[in-house]
Design a protein around this motif. Structure first.
Motif, PDB file in Angstrom:
ATOM      1  N   GLU A 321     -23.841   8.683  10.819  1.00 35.13           N
ATOM      2  CA  GLU A 321     -23.208  10.056  11.270  1.00 35.13           C
ATOM      3  C   GLU A 321     -24.120  10.692  11.980  1.00 35.13           C
ATOM      4  O   GLU A 321     -23.619  11.502  12.989  1.00 35.13           O
ATOM      5  CB  GLU A 321     -23.094  10.465   9.752  1.00 35.13           C
ATOM      6  N   GLU A 322     -25.525  10.536  11.971  1.00 35.27           N
ATOM      7  CA  GLU A 322     -26.330  11.240  12.598  1.00 35.27           C
ATOM      8  C   GLU A 322     -26.277  10.784  14.146  1.00 35.27           C
ATOM      9  O   GLU A 322     -26.314  11.770  15.049  1.00 35.27           O
ATOM     10  CB  GLU A 322     -27.843  11.123  12.151  1.00 35.27           C
ATOM     11  N   ARG A 323     -25.994   9.773  14.358  1.00 34.60           N
ATOM     12  CA  ARG A 323     -25.934   9.341  15.716  1.00 34.60           C
ATOM     13  C   ARG A 323     -24.396   9.362  16.292  1.00 34.60           C
ATOM     14  O   ARG A 323     -24.013   8.638  17.329  1.00 34.60           O
ATOM     15  CB  ARG A 323     -26.292   7.716  15.917  1.00 34.60           C
ATOM     16  N   ALA A 354     -29.061  -2.314  11.553  1.00 37.99           N
ATOM     17  CA  ALA A 354     -30.198  -1.561  12.335  1.00 37.99           C
ATOM     18  C   ALA A 354     -29.744  -1.847  13.814  1.00 37.99           C
ATOM     19  O   ALA A 354     -29.889  -0.861  14.631  1.00 37.99           O
ATOM     20  CB  ALA A 354     -31.384  -1.743  11.931  1.00 37.99           C
ATOM     21  N   ASN A 355     -29.592  -3.175  14.236  1.00 42.42           N
ATOM     22  CA  ASN A 355     -29.471  -3.441  15.728  1.00 42.42           C
ATOM     23  C   ASN A 355     -28.107  -2.898  16.140  1.00 42.42           C
ATOM     24  O   ASN A 355     -28.020  -2.313  17.266  1.00 42.42           O
ATOM     25  CB  ASN A 355     -29.234  -5.147  15.741  1.00 42.42           C
ATOM     26  N   ALA A 356     -27.135  -2.856  15.294  1.00 39.40           N
ATOM     27  CA  ALA A 356     -25.805  -2.281  15.747  1.00 39.40           C
ATOM     28  C   ALA A 356     -25.818  -0.880  15.956  1.00 39.40           C
ATOM     29  O   ALA A 356     -25.485  -0.444  17.056  1.00 39.40           O
ATOM     30  CB  ALA A 356     -24.677  -2.609  14.696  1.00 39.40           C
ATOM     31  N   VAL A 357     -26.617  -0.246  15.045  1.00 38.21           N
ATOM     32  CA  VAL A 357     -26.755   1.277  15.255  1.00 38.21           C
ATOM     33  C   VAL A 357     -27.565   1.635  16.700  1.00 38.21           C
ATOM     34  O   VAL A 357     -27.089   2.470  17.184  1.00 38.21           O
ATOM     35  CB  VAL A 357     -27.382   1.939  13.885  1.00 38.21           C
ATOM     36  N   PRO A 361     -23.192   3.178  21.329  1.00 38.76           N
ATOM     37  CA  PRO A 361     -23.303   4.606  21.669  1.00 38.76           C
ATOM     38  C   PRO A 361     -22.696   5.599  20.833  1.00 38.76           C
ATOM     39  O   PRO A 361     -21.674   5.259  19.888  1.00 38.76           O
ATOM     40  CB  PRO A 361     -22.693   4.507  23.102  1.00 38.76           C
ATOM     41  N   SER A 362     -22.800   6.840  21.016  1.00 34.24           N
ATOM     42  CA  SER A 362     -22.259   7.836  20.054  1.00 34.24           C
ATOM     43  C   SER A 362     -20.673   7.659  20.355  1.00 34.24           C
ATOM     44  O   SER A 362     -19.794   7.347  21.365  1.00 34.24           O
ATOM     45  CB  SER A 362     -22.530   9.209  20.569  1.00 34.24           C
ATOM     46  N   GLY A 363     -19.797   7.797  19.161  1.00 39.47           N
ATOM     47  CA  GLY A 363     -18.465   7.495  19.277  1.00 39.47           C
ATOM     48  C   GLY A 363     -17.854   6.341  19.113  1.00 39.47           C
ATOM     49  O   GLY A 363     -16.621   6.096  18.831  1.00 39.47           O
ATOM     50  N   GLY A 364     -18.782   5.359  18.839  1.00 39.34           N
ATOM     51  CA  GLY A 364     -18.486   3.955  18.488  1.00 39.34           C
ATOM     52  C   GLY A 364     -18.397   3.701  17.180  1.00 39.34           C
ATOM     53  O   GLY A 364     -18.291   4.674  16.173  1.00 39.34           O
ATOM     54  N   SER A 365     -18.168   2.378  16.703  1.00 44.67           N
ATOM     55  CA  SER A 365     -17.963   2.036  15.368  1.00 44.67           C
ATOM     56  C   SER A 365     -18.411   0.667  15.042  1.00 44.67           C
ATOM     57  O   SER A 365     -18.674  -0.177  16.057  1.00 44.67           O
ATOM     58  CB  SER A 365     -16.245   1.838  14.994  1.00 44.67           C
ATOM     59  N   ILE A 366     -18.857   0.475  13.671  1.00 42.37           N
ATOM     60  CA  ILE A 366     -19.462  -0.781  13.258  1.00 42.37           C
ATOM     61  C   ILE A 366     -18.476  -1.130  12.179  1.00 42.37           C
ATOM     62  O   ILE A 366     -18.168  -0.207  11.128  1.00 42.37           O
ATOM     63  CB  ILE A 366     -20.952  -0.617  12.875  1.00 42.37           C
TER      64      ILE A 366
END
Length: 465
Positions: A321-323, A354-357, A361-366
């Motif tokens: 959320e922070e990112r 951690a790698n995915a975060v 970029p901001s606005g993306g999803s995992i």
């Protein structure tokens, strides 16, 4: 294996018994029939010799009657014929009738008849006098009951001997199969426990054939060397961890002290040095984590994927959320239970998230989803980041395999080591629409064994990564 060996030996013994006992019983039966027929023909010839004296020589019938009475006492039926009629017979009429008359006609013509068996009796016919010109014929009928009883006894004893031999074969086969297979089963169990991480496991070398004993001794030698090697590597990792962390921490503290009283230009240089030390610390931690993963010998436990995924998503949600990244777990489908070492699935997901975060970029999803296959559970971590080139994916699971990695380049190496040491596989795929998907194939829990390990154990705080 015990059943296969026992059944093989039993079948082989059964075939040998059939090939040995049945021909023997058939041979003995034939001998009994021949002996019975010869005895009957001999008794018939004795009566025929006495009848010849009466029919050819005209002597009194005393001798002939005496032999007929003796035959009657033995239970035989006899009849004496001349060339046209019945001369004398025993009280029993079994030696008279159409079949007897046909035999007499053949004998009087000088031919050797084929005696038939009639109503449980065997007929025999012999000429009285010269075979070519007999003065008469003698027919003797003897019961076949004694012969049948002896034949039944032969086959009965043959069956008893065969059954006894087969029972002995079964007992010996089972004992032999257990003697061979039990040490192998014990050795298999020891190998399985050694593979599950019981490094002090040893096999019994005092049972079984010599070949199995040598195999058990070789296994124990291998297990001892493996134990010494693993313990040695663990000791090296512990020593390196202590020896590297301590001077790095001391160096960071000195730089902090120097930066507190330094001018602006010096403070900037010291801050850069501190950043490099922090990067070096992360690199050391990553290398130690890879080494620990390579030396891991986990004891499989039942791990519920849904519980672990939900816990790790909750732990990483504040960082995402922070990112400005959306981190979700797909709750659809089955919730399989996998067999893994305690805490390994949590560590795998931490590295992948951690790698995915770092990459998205901001606005993306995992998104993390899971499903059960035939003998494995499939876990996928999908992101819609920039993805990874094909060449980079082929070396991504090696240490520092991706030179373009933003972190230490060890996260996927740790994931690969932990997945493979638990008997699973890991691969990288492109996400539909762009991005990277990590696919994990993990072994399902067979619903047996040690206690369950549903949740994490003393996991690191993701905010401190």
């Amino acid at each position: 294996m015990t059943r296969r060996i026992a059944w093989t030996l039993v079948v082989l013994t059964s075939v040998l018994l059939v090939l040995a006992v049945v021909p023997l019983a058939v041979s003995l039966t034939a001998r009994e029939r021949v002996a019975h027929r010869d005895s009957q023909r001999a008794a018939t010839r004795v009566i025929a010799a006495a009848a010849e004296e009466h029919l050819s020589d005209g002597r009194p019938a005393t001798s002939m009657r005496k032999e007929l009475d003796a035959a009657a006492r033995r239970g035989d039926c006899a009849a004496v014929y001349d060339s046209s009629r019945l001369v004398a017979s025993t009280p029993c009429k079994a030696a008279q009738g159409e079949e007897s008359e046909e035999l007499v006609a053949d004998v009087l013509r000088g031919r050797e008849p084929e005696p038939p068996e009639s109503e449980g009796r065997l007929l025999a016919a012999e000429p009285a006098g010269d075979v070519r010109e007999p003065a008469g014929a003698v027919v003797l009928a003897r019961s076949s009951a004694p012969l049948d009883a002896r034949i039944a006894a032969i086959w009965g004893w043959s069956a008893v001997i065969g059954a006894a031999a087969l029972a002995a074969s079964v007992l010996l086969s089972v004992r032999l199969a257990r003697w061979v297979s039990r040490p192998l089963s014990t050795l298999d169990a020891s190998a399985r426990r050694l593979g599950e991480g019981v490094l002090d496991e040893r096999a019994d070398v005092g049972a079984g054939p010599p070949e199995v004993r040598r195999l058990a001794a070789t296994f124990n030698t291998m297990a001892a060397r493996t134990e010494a090697l693993v313990h040695g590597h663990r000791a090296v990792i512990a020593d390196v961890s202590h020896q590297l962390r301590t001077p790095l921490a001391a160096l960071r503290l000195r730089l902090d002290v120097l930066a507190a009283g330094a001018d602006t230009a010096t403070a900037v240089d010291l801050a850069a040095a501190q950043e490099e030390i922090s990067r070096l610390s992360r690199l050391v931690e990553g290398l130690l984590a890879v080494a620990r993963a390579e030396q891991a010998t986990p004891r499989p436990a039942a791990v519920r994927i849904d519980a672990v995924v939900a816990e790790r998503v909750t732990a990483w949600a504040p960082v995402a959320e922070e990112r400005g990244i959306r981190l979700v777990a797909d709750s659809g489908g089955a919730s399989p239970t996998v067999a893994m070492g305690a805490g390994h699935l949590e560590q795998i997901l931490d590295n992948l998230i951690a790698n995915a975060v770092d990459a998205v970029p901001s606005g993306g999803s995992i998104t993390i989803d899971r499903r059960a296959a035939e003998a494995t559970a499939r876990v996928r971590v999908r992101d819609d980041g920039p993805g990874m080139p094909g060449r980079a994916k082929t070396v991504a699971f090696r240490r520092f395999g991706n030179p373009e990695a933003g972190g230490t380049g060890l996260g996927l190496a740790i994931v690969h080591r932990l997945v493979t040491v638990n008997g699973g596989t890991a691969r990288l795929e492109d996400t539909a629409g762009g991005g990277l998907t990590v696919v994990l194939e993990l072994p399902l829990w067979p619903e047996r064994g040690p206690e369950r390990a549903d949740g994490p154990r003393s996991l690191p705080d993701p905010k401190k990564r």
